[in-house]
Motif scaffolding. Structure first.
Motif: not given
Length: 243
Positions: A38-67
């Protein structure tokens, strides 16, 4: 690490960065949007970056742990050092390579992965198993760490009783060559930044092979010098101006 967080100009850009780092497909992860862009302060002071949190689904994580668990067990097994007087039957290079192939196929079977193995033999005798199939990002891991561990263990298995040294390279959908291209591009981009600002740049920790790629990419640059610093496994490359 159960999840990673990434930022981008948009949510899609942040997700793409996370998928690239994890070396997985979108269908293999859970995605949580932490912050929308989103834009900050009507776009005068830059733009707020988007942030995401990403995790492996349980099945994939279990397989990786097994390996990883299986890899740890194999690394703890002593590699026998034999002499001519030892009653150990030596095997040929061809047999050693077949043993390595059988080992890999057993790993994939236990992980319930359908993998097509392409065997390539270079002029210097190096054997490459290039793996093809769906959802193989789990075999690569972050920046190829899982792939390197799998390759290391496969070489231990192949050379345990081989009468000659065998070198085996494990690759997934030509990941290693693509990684070299990525690192080379990164090195040149950061070198340009160093020339422009005069400030040194410190890269994240890398394995010896990847550090060598950075050094080679910039060795012809007359204004730039690269050095490896720190202790393994956290050794990293520093890019700076020549004094």
């Amino acid at each position: 690490m159960s999840f990673i967080e990434k930022t981008g100009k948009t949510v899609d850009e942040a997700v793409e960065a996370a998928l690239k780092e994890l070396n997985v497909l979108k269908e293999q992860v859970n995605i949580e949007v932490v912050e929308e862009s989103s834009k900050k302060f009507f776009g005068l002071f830059g733009k707020q970056m988007a942030k995401v949190r990403v995790s492996l689904i349980e099945q994939m994580r279990e397989a990786a742990d097994k390996l990883d668990e299986f890899a740890d067990q194999l690394e703890q097994e002593p590699v026998l050092e034999t002499s001519d007087s030892d009653n150990v039957d030596k095997v040929s290079q061809e047999q050693a390579v077949e043993m390595a192939k059988d080992f890999l196929q057993n790993i994939f079977k236990n992980m319930q992965l359908e993998v097509l193995m392409e065997k390539l033999v270079a002029a210097d005798g190096v054997v490459t198993f290039n793996l093809h199939g769906k959802d193989l990002g789990i075999l690569i891991g972050k920046h190829g760490q899982t792939l390197d561990s799998l390759q290391y263990i496969t070489n231990l298995i192949a050379n345990k009783n081989s009468n000659q040294r065998v070198r085996i390279v494990i690759d997934v959908e030509n990941y290693r060559s693509r990684r070299v291209e990525t690192l080379t591009t990164l090195a040149k981009r950061l070198a340009s930044k160093v020339r422009r600002t005069g400030e040194r740049v410190v890269l994240e920790p890398m394995n010896p092979h990847e550090r060598k790629v950075i050094h080679l990419a910039l060795q012809e640059d007359r204004r730039i010098v690269t050095n490896s610093e720190g202790e393994e496994p956290y050794r990293y490359v520093v890019i700076e101006l020549k004094k």
